[in-house]
Design an enzyme around this catalytic site. Sequence first.
Site, PDB file in Angstrom:
ATOM      1  N   HIS A   1      21.241  19.225  67.361  1.00  0.00           N
ATOM      2  CA  HIS A   1      19.978  18.478  67.400  1.00  0.00           C
ATOM      3  C   HIS A   1      19.630  17.988  68.802  1.00  0.00           C
ATOM      4  CE1 HIS A   1      21.586  14.240  67.244  1.00  0.00           C
ATOM      5  NE2 HIS A   1      22.562  14.770  66.554  1.00  0.00           N
TER       6      HIS A   1
ATOM      7  N   GLU B   1      17.013  14.521  63.921  1.00  0.00           N
ATOM      8  CA  GLU B   1      18.254  14.412  63.142  1.00  0.00           C
ATOM      9  C   GLU B   1      18.612  12.964  62.884  1.00  0.00           C
ATOM     10  OE1 GLU B   1      22.678  14.113  62.492  1.00  0.00           O
ATOM     11  OE2 GLU B   1      21.440  13.194  64.027  1.00  0.00           O
ATOM     12  N   GLU B   2      18.418  12.132  63.904  1.00  0.00           N
ATOM     13  CA  GLU B   2      18.882  10.738  63.827  1.00  0.00           C
ATOM     14  C   GLU B   2      18.087   9.898  62.828  1.00  0.00           C
ATOM     15  OE1 GLU B   2      21.579   9.855  65.007  1.00  0.00           O
ATOM     16  OE2 GLU B   2      22.043  11.106  66.737  1.00  0.00           O
TER      17      GLU B   2
HETATM   18 CO    CO Z   1      24.417  13.750  66.057  1.00  0.00          CO
END
Ligand code: CO
Length: 360
Positions: A65, A212-213
Site C-alpha cells: 500500500h 489501506e490505513e
Molecule cells: Co501497512
Amino acid sequence: MDREQRLLQELSNAFGPSGFEESIREIVIRELAPLSDSIQTDGIGSVIASLNGTNSNPIVMLAAHMDEVGAIVKLITPEGFVKIQTLGGWLDNALINQRFIIKTRNGNVLGFTGLKTPHVMKVEDRNKIIAASDIFIDIGAKDKEDAEERLGIKPGDPIAPDSKFALLNDEKIYLGKAWDDRVGIGAMIEVFRNLKNRSTHGTIYAAATVQEEVGLRGAHTSSYTIPAQIGINLESGIASDYPGISQEEAQAKLGNGPGILLYDSSMLPNLKFRDLCIDTAKKLKINLQFEVLSGYGEDGAEIQKSRSGVPTVAITVPTRYLHNHNSVINRDDFDQTVTLVTEIIKNLDTDTVEQLTKFS
Ligand code: CO
C-alpha cells in the site's frame, strides 16, 4: 548511496496520507512503467502494473500500500489553530508536540502540535495523555482569516508527519516515516526489476494500493480488477526488539530476515502456500521469521476474500515503531525480502498453483 537506498529514501520522504497518495503514485508509476508490459490506475487511484510471462497463467498478484497514517484539516479555530481528523491508527501520544506538513493549494505549510508548558500545568494533569480530539496544530497564523487567505488552508487539506530519512548511525539502519508500507512498495518495485530480466511462468501483477490505513479500500478494488489465482502482500512487520515490548506482543527482530504472517486479525494464510514460502527461504538460506499479530490488518485479506477465494500470504520487512513520525528498518531484511519473493514467484507455475488450491 545505491539505487535501493535512494528509492527507499524517496519513498519514505514522500507525502501520502490515505486518499492523498499523488506524490507516491508518481514515484511508483515512474519506477514500474519501464519494468512492466502494462500499467493503469483504477477508479480510486491504486496503480496496477503487469508483466507477461511465457504463458498467461498462473496469474500472480503482488500488493503493497502507498498510503501512510496521517490526518486532514477538520476546521480552523477563530484564533487560527488547525483541528484535525486522523486518518489511520495513531496513538494519541504519538501526535503531540510533533511537526507536520499541511498540503494546501498554496503549497506546503509547516505546523506542529502544541503542548502546554509544564510550568502552568496542575500536578494531576502532568502525566495525562492528550486526546486526539484536544490536539491542535499551531501554524503561526494571526487568526482564521490569515490561515485561510495567506496560508491557503482549508478543511479537507491533507496532513502528514514532517520527518526526513536518515541513516541511524549505521549504513544499514534506515530511520524514516511511513515504512508502513513504503518498504513494501520498494520491495515490490525491486521484485519487478528482478523479474523483468527473467522469464516468469505466468502473468505477474503489482498493485500499489490506496487507503489501506482506513480499511484496506484500495486492495478491495484492485482485487476486483486483477483476476488473481494467487496473492502475496508485502508489508512492514512488527519488530519487538526494543525495551518495553514483549515476544507475546510481536516476535520479529530487526536484521534477522523477512517475516511471514501466520496470523493477523484480518487473514490466515493459505497453508500450502505458507509452507512453500518457508521451504523457499530454507533453500535460499534466508532466515524467515514467524509473526502472529492479534491487532493487525493488511491488504492480503482483501485479495484472499476476492472472487471465489485466492490463496494468499503476507511477507513482511520487520519494522520498529510503525504509525509514528519515526520508524526503523534494516536494509539486509529488505534485500532478503526481495530475493525471497522473487524466488517464490519464479517457482509458481500452473501445476504448483493448482496444488496450492486443492482442498480435496
Ligand atoms: Co501497512
